[in-house]
Write an enzyme that holds these catalytic residues in place. Structure first.
Site, PDB file in Angstrom:
ATOM      1  N   SER A   1       0.839  -1.191   0.000  1.00 23.30           N
ATOM      2  CA  SER A   1       0.000   0.000   0.000  1.00 23.30           C
ATOM      3  C   SER A   1       0.881   1.250   0.000  1.00 23.30           C
ATOM      4  O   SER A   1       1.666   1.452  -0.911  1.00 23.30           O
ATOM      5  CB  SER A   1      -0.967  -0.048   1.184  1.00 23.30           C
ATOM      6  OG  SER A   1      -1.966   0.933   1.069  1.00 23.30           O
TER       7      SER A   1
ATOM      8  N   GLU B   1      -9.508  -5.310  -4.120  1.00 18.22           N
ATOM      9  CA  GLU B   1      -8.808  -4.324  -3.285  1.00 18.22           C
ATOM     10  C   GLU B   1      -9.753  -3.318  -2.628  1.00 18.22           C
ATOM     11  O   GLU B   1      -9.738  -3.111  -1.416  1.00 18.22           O
ATOM     12  CB  GLU B   1      -7.789  -3.558  -4.142  1.00 18.22           C
ATOM     13  CG  GLU B   1      -6.647  -4.383  -4.668  1.00 18.22           C
ATOM     14  CD  GLU B   1      -5.467  -4.460  -3.736  1.00 18.22           C
ATOM     15  OE1 GLU B   1      -5.571  -4.002  -2.577  1.00 18.22           O
ATOM     16  OE2 GLU B   1      -4.431  -4.988  -4.167  1.00 18.22           O
TER      17      GLU B   1
ATOM     18  N   HIS C   1      -7.869  -5.331   0.069  1.00 15.85           N
ATOM     19  CA  HIS C   1      -6.602  -4.670   0.350  1.00 15.85           C
ATOM     20  C   HIS C   1      -6.044  -5.193   1.678  1.00 15.85           C
ATOM     21  O   HIS C   1      -6.781  -5.313   2.653  1.00 15.85           O
ATOM     22  CB  HIS C   1      -6.869  -3.166   0.430  1.00 15.85           C
ATOM     23  CG  HIS C   1      -5.655  -2.314   0.356  1.00 15.85           C
ATOM     24  ND1 HIS C   1      -4.777  -2.333  -0.698  1.00 15.85           N
ATOM     25  CD2 HIS C   1      -5.175  -1.362   1.222  1.00 15.85           C
ATOM     26  CE1 HIS C   1      -3.819  -1.450  -0.500  1.00 15.85           C
ATOM     27  NE2 HIS C   1      -4.031  -0.853   0.664  1.00 15.85           N
TER      28      HIS C   1
END
Length: 532
Positions: A222, A339, A430
Site C-alpha cells: 500500500s 482491493e 486490500h
C-alpha cells in the site's frame, strides 16, 4: 520507552548524550545476540531460533528544530544499545479496524520514532539476502511494530535478514511547506526521505547483522509500495536496493506536482512558527481534518503520500521506468482481486456506499468511454460489483500491469494476483496478502479472516508457506522459482503479450492476461500520477 536503558555509573553522560540526539544505551552487552556496528554495540534478544533487534535508531529524533526537516544522521552511542522494545509508533490516532498495534494506546504522540527492527538467524558475516519491509496505512497510520509484520518466519524459512522500519506520518512527514517558507521546500517528501535514510542505514550496517548489503530487496505494501514506486523515479534507485516487491501499490498513486500544490495551498496553517509551536496531538488532529477534505472513504487514504517534486522524485514513475531509470532493479508486483472492497467492510451498506463514491474518482478524460467500459464490466457482475471492480482496476490492478510491462523491457519481472477470500468476508481485499507473506496469519482488518483460519488452518498455512517461499526465493536470486523448498507451481516472468500472472489461492496457478478484456479498456490512459 523504545530502548530500555540500564544505567551503570555513567547516567549523567547518557542523559547528556540523549539530549544531543544520540541514543542512550546499556552498559553491558547481552550475550548471544550482540553485534558491533560503527555506531556502537547492539544487543538483541534470542527468540524462536533467531536474534531479534527491536528499536534501533536509524536517524536523529525529528523533534524540536528538526520537526518538518529531512532526517539527520543518528549519533554513535557509548556502551551497548539494548534493542528489545517494540512499542514505538509514529504519531497517529489509533485506527482500530486496519492496524495491528503493539499495545492499547488510543493516541500515539511521541515524535521520536525513527527506529527499525532486525531479525536475523545470527549476527555473523554470512551475507544472507536482506528483506526490508515498509508498511502501509495511507501515510497516516501503522507501524513497523505491528505483530502481523513480525519477521521471524521470513528470516528462518528464507535464511534471510529481515528489517522493518518506521517513518513519519501525516502532517509530520508529508506536508509541503515550501510555499510557506522556502527553506522547507521538499518537506512534502520527508516521509520518503525517512525511508531512504533507513535503506541507507541498511546498506551501511546490515553486514553487522549477517546480511549482504548488495542483496537488498525492499518490500512495500500500500503506502509502502507507493513510496517504493516513487523511489524508482529517483536518480539511481539501485543505490538503495537490488530488488523491489510492490504489494498493492504503484506509481499511479504518487501525487502529481499539481495535486501537491493544491493540497499545500489549501493547508489551513500558513506559519512555520505556529506549526512548530503546536503540540503533537494538535498536529495529528490537523492532519485528520485535512485528510477528511478529500471526498469519499478512499479519498482520505490518498491525501498524504510521496509526490513528483522534480528534485527527488523526478517524474512519472511508469514513464521513467519504461525509459530504463530502474534497469538495475528486479521487480515483483501484484494486487488483490477485490482491493477496494476493503473500504466497505464492517458496514452492511458499505459496499453500496463505496460503489456510489466511484463517480468522484472516475477519470473525466474517459467520460466518453465509460458506457462501453461499464458494459464490459457488467457482463459477469451486478452494477455495484462492476463499479467496485472498475475502482480496483483503475487504482491498483491496471497501473500495476503497466509498471510490470515497463520494467519487463529491462529486467525479469513477475506479476501476481491474490484471489483467496474468506467465506464470510467481502472478497480478497486490500492487505489480505500480508498475513500470508509474513507467515503470521494475523487477519487484522480482514472481515472473516480469523474465522476462516479457525476452520481451515491447514490449507491457509500451506498457502502461506508457498508465498513465503516465493518471496524469499525472489529476495535471494531475483527469481521466485530460484529456491523452491515447498511444492508450488512454476512462476514465469511477465512479458507482453502473454502477461503470465501467478494467481495465489488455495490451489495457486498461473493465468495468461487475467481479465485481459477489462485491462485493455484502459489502454491509452497514462496513469502518470495521482490528481483529484
Amino acid at each position: 520507552m523504545f530502548r530500555r536503558i540500564r544505567i551503570a555509573g555513567f547516567a549523567a553522560a547518557l542523559v547528556a548524550a540523549a539530549a544531543c540526539g544520540a541514543p542512550s544505551a546499556s552498559a553491558h552487552p547481552r550475550p548471544g545476540c550482540t553485534t558491533r556496528t560503527s555506531l556502537g554495540l547492539v544487543a538483541g534478544t534470542a527468540r524462536a531460533g533467531i536474534c531479534a533487534f527491536r528499536g534501533i535508531p536509524y536517524a536523529a529524533p525529528p523533534v524540536g528544530d528538526r520537526r518538518f526537516r529531512p532526517p539527520q544522521p543518528v549519533r554513535p552511542w557509548h556502551g551497548t544499545l539494548t534493542a528489545d522494545d517494540d512499542t514505538r509508533v509514529c504519531p497517529q490516532e489509533r485506527d482500530e479496524m486496519s492496524e495491528d498495534y503493539p499495545d492499547r494506546r488510543q493516541i500515539y504522540a511521541d515524535e521520536d520514532c525513527l527506529y527499525l527492527n532486525v531479525w536475523t538467524p545470527r549476527p555473523d558475516r554470512a551475507k544472507r539476502p536482506v528483506i526490508v519491509f515498509i508498511h502501509g496505512g495511507a501515510a497516516r497510520f501503522g507501524t513497523a511494530n505491528e505483530p502481523r509484520y513480525d519477521g521471524t518466519r521470513l528470516a528462518t524459512s528464507g535464511d534471510a535478514v529481515v528489517v522493518s522500519l518506521n517513518y513519519r506520518l501525516g502532517v509530520f512527514g508529508w506536508t509541503e511547506l515550501g510555499g510557506v517558507d522556502p527553506s522547507y521546500r521538499g518537506s512534502g517528501n520527508n516521509g520518503l526521505r525517512d525511508q531512504i535514510a533507513a535503506l541507507t542505514w541498511v546498506r551501511q550496517h546490515v553486514a553487522d547483522f549477517g546480511g549482504d548489503p548488495s542483496q537488498v530487496t525492499a518490500v512495500g505494501e500500500s503506502e509502502g509500495a507507493f513510496s517504493l514506486s516513487a523511489m524508482l523515479a529517483t536518480d539511481h534507485p539501485e543505490r538503495l536496493f537490488r530488488r523491489v516487491i510492490l504489494e498493492s501499490g504503484n506509481g499511479s498513486l504518487v501525487h502529481s506536482a499539481a495535486m501537491e500544490r493544491k493540497l499545500a495551498a489549501s493547508f489551513p496553517v500558513r506559519s512555520i512558527a505556529r506549526l512548530k509551536a503546536m503540540s503533537t496531538t494538535e498536529l495529528i488532529d490537523l492532519g485528520n481534518k485535512a485528510a477528511a477534505s478529500l471526498p469519499g472513504s478512499a479519498g482520505g487514504a490518498l491525501y498524504f503520500g510521496p509526490y513528483v517534486d522534480g528534485t527527488l522524485v523526478r517524474g512519472s514513475v511508469t514513464r521513467r521506468v519504461a525509459a530504463g531509470n530502474a534497469r538495475g532493479v528486479d521487480l515483483l508486483i501484484g494486487t488483490n482481486k477485490d482491493e477496494m472492497n476493503f473500504f466497505g467492510q464492517y458496514d452492511p451498506r458499505g459496499l453500496d456506499r463505496l460503489a456510489a463514491e466511484y463517480d468522484g474518482f472516475f477519470p473525466p478524460e474517459l467520460a466518453a468511454r465509460r458506457p462501453r467500459m461499464t458494459a464490459v464490466y457488467r457482463k459477469r457482475r451486478t452494477a455495484r460489483d462492476a463499479a467496485l471492480a472498475m475502482f480496483t482496476d483503475q487504482g491498483l490492478r491496471v497501473p500495476a500491469t503497466r509498471l510490470a510491462e515497463a520494467q519487463s523491457r529491462w529486467r525479469p519481472t513477475y506479476a501476481y494476483e491474490f484471489d483467496w477470500r474468506p467465506p464470510k468476508g467481502v472478497g480478497a481485499v486490500h492487505t489480505i496478502e500480508l498475513p500470508f507473506v509474513f507467515g503470521t496469519l494475523r487477519f487484522t482488518g480482514i472481515e472473516g479472516g480469523a474465522e476462516a483460519l479457525k476452520t481451515d488452518r491447514a490449507r491457509l498455512t500451506r498457502l502461506s508457506d508457498q508465498m513465503v517461499d516465493a518471496w524469499t526465493s525472489f529476495a535471494r536470486t531475483g527469481d521466485p522459482n530460484g529456491r523452491r523448498t515447498v511444492a508450488r507451481p512454476s512462476w514465469p516472468a511477465y512479458q507482453v503479450p502473454r502477461r503470465t500472472t501467478m494467481m495465489w489461492n488455495l490451489r495457486p496457478g498461473t493465468a495468461k492476461d487475467p481479465r485481459g478484456a477489462e485491462r485493455a479498456l484502459w489502454d491509452g490512459y497514462p496513469f502518470d500520477a495521482f490528481d483529484l
